[in-house]
Design an enzyme around this catalytic site. Structure first.
Site, PDB file in Angstrom:
ATOM      1  N   GLY A 109       0.809  -1.211   0.000  1.00 56.08           N
ATOM      2  CA  GLY A 109       0.000   0.000   0.000  1.00 56.08           C
ATOM      3  C   GLY A 109       0.839   1.257   0.000  1.00 56.08           C
TER       4      GLY A 109
ATOM      5  N   ASN B 225       1.519   3.394  -2.283  1.00 54.83           N
ATOM      6  CA  ASN B 225       1.227   4.445  -3.257  1.00 54.83           C
ATOM      7  C   ASN B 225       0.484   5.633  -2.668  1.00 54.83           C
ATOM      8  OD1 ASN B 225      -1.011   2.261  -3.383  1.00 54.83           O
ATOM      9  ND2 ASN B 225      -2.024   4.088  -4.182  1.00 54.83           N
TER      10      ASN B 225
ATOM     11  N   GLY C  83      -1.140   7.698   1.299  1.00 60.74           N
ATOM     12  CA  GLY C  83      -1.221   7.776   2.753  1.00 60.74           C
ATOM     13  C   GLY C  83       0.111   7.610   3.451  1.00 60.74           C
TER      14      GLY C  83
ATOM     15  N   GLY D   3       1.830   4.987   3.905  1.00 59.59           N
ATOM     16  CA  GLY D   3       2.751   4.119   3.171  1.00 59.59           C
ATOM     17  C   GLY D   3       3.591   4.889   2.180  1.00 59.59           C
TER      18      GLY D   3
ATOM     19  N   SER E  26      -3.382  -0.117  14.740  1.00 57.47           N
ATOM     20  CA  SER E  26      -4.151   1.092  15.056  1.00 57.47           C
ATOM     21  C   SER E  26      -4.488   1.069  16.535  1.00 57.47           C
ATOM     22  CB  SER E  26      -5.445   1.123  14.232  1.00 57.47           C
ATOM     23  OG  SER E  26      -6.387   2.022  14.787  1.00 57.47           O
TER      24      SER E  26
ATOM     25  N   TYR F 108     -13.160  -4.038  12.023  1.00 55.92           N
ATOM     26  CA  TYR F 108     -11.915  -3.289  11.855  1.00 55.92           C
ATOM     27  C   TYR F 108     -11.029  -3.443  13.093  1.00 55.92           C
ATOM     28  CZ  TYR F 108      -8.716   0.685  11.466  1.00 55.92           C
ATOM     29  OH  TYR F 108      -7.584   1.471  11.423  1.00 55.92           O
TER      30      TYR F 108
END
Length: 347
Positions: free
Chosen positions: A38, A40, A42, A44, A168, A218
């Site tokens: 990931g 690409n 945020g 990351g 998180s 989540y």
């Protein structure tokens, strides 16, 4: 790099406070190799950019190769000597995880940093093509599989490699039951005296979080990131491999990324929260970077923002909460994950 085009599709801009100064102290990483799932967008993207800027060869493992190539172009535009590669991988399709690992094995002879960063948040219960809840598979199961596939490469890499699992603060609210008779999803528990029911159905909506079941799943997936880290580190230590590899987890705080926009059906006040309470995506990447290249990091550490309630601030080593230190639950998750994937992960 202080800004990027299209930082967030929702248009809310939050300025960097700590990123630009913090990354100056990252040591030279020439010769090192990192994978960022990931990478690409945020947190990351910002982690990948900082690593590449210090000489590390960075592989962006992304579902959308067009967006990944655009991110690569942006990184190289800022750091002209950066070595950035794009290899397609979709966490929602386990066959691409395997093909990614096979391609990586052919192209690279070492792996110093595995940043299991890709994630989705508060999505409806949708099954992947592999038959699992997309949050559980994207956030945990695909990363468990990727780590297993690349494990030998990491152990054989000179120096000490790191597996970094992006969790998180929501992990502290997770209360799963890993049921091997129901492999499509870990059933959620009521908790002691039904405390989970009170928490999710009474307290959580007060903060504008709707579609409560989406948030429950989540939280479970983010708890899985912590439990996987703890059990992996325990097995590393049991095998006497701490000089070869360590496992670390982290929490980005409330980072201004597209996660909230994508999860807007489950988060009625996300625009107000992002504008008034978040830190930039770049600042949100600092716990991930600290877990990856921090010089004082030990196996099993959990990095997070150092500000109030760990919502924002410079990164620090913090502490996990909830079921995050439940060693029995961690062992159950490991076995459950192996059974889901029909593999054995021998450290």
């Amino acid at each position: 790099m202080t800004a990027r085009s299209g930082e967030a599709d929702h248009g809310i801009v939050v300025e960097n406070q700590w990123y630009d100064d913090w990354i100056k102290d990252i040591p030279d990483l020439t010769g090192k190799v990192a994978i960022v799932t990931g990478g690409n967008s945020g947190t990351g993207f910002w982690a990948a950019s900082a690593l590449a800027g210090k000489g590390c060869t960075v592989i962006l493992a992304c579902r959308n190769t067009e967006k990944a190539e655009a991110a690569k172009k942006e990184i190289v535009g800022y750091y002209p000597t950066a070595r950035v590669d794009v290899i397609q991988m979709d966490n929602m399709d386990l066959s691409t995880v395997k093909s990614f690992a096979e391609t990586f094995e052919k192209k690279y002879d070492r792996l110093d940093y595995l940043l299991n960063n890709a994630g989705i948040m508060a999505q409806p219960l949708i099954k992947s093509k592999d038959g699992f809840d997309i949050q559980f598979q994207t956030n945990h199961l695909a990363h468990f599989y990727l780590t297993q596939l690349l494990w030998d490469k990491m152990v054989k890499t000179p120096g000490q490699s790191r597996v970094v699992n992006h969790s998180s603060g929501a992990h502290a609210m997770g209360g799963p039951v890993f049921d091997k008779t129901k492999m499509d999803y870990p059933t959620y528990s009521w908790g002691f005296l039904g405390i989970n029911v009170l928490l999710w159905n009474v307290l959580v909506p007060v903060f504008g979080l709707t579609q409560v079941d989406n948030w429950k799943r989540y939280a479970v997936s983010k708890l899985c990131n912590v439990l996987f880290t703890k059990e992996l580190e325990a097995r590393i230590e049991e095998k006497g491999l701490t000089d070869k590899v360590v496992a670390v987890a982290c929490h980005p705080g409330y980072a201004n990324t597209n996660l909230q926009n994508v999860a807007k059906e489950s988060m009625s006040n996300w625009e107000k929260m992002n504008a008034g309470n978040s830190q930039s995506a770049a600042d949100g990447s600092l716990p991930l970077l600290m877990a990856t290249v921090g010089t004082s990091i030990k196996g099993g550490d959990y990095c997070e923002p150092g500000g109030f309630q760990h919502i924002k601030g410079p990164p620090m080593v913090g502490a996990v909460g909830g079921n995050g230190n439940d060693s029995n639950m961690a062992k159950e998750l490991w076995s459950y994950s192996e059974d889901c994937l029909k593999i054995r992960f021998d450290v």
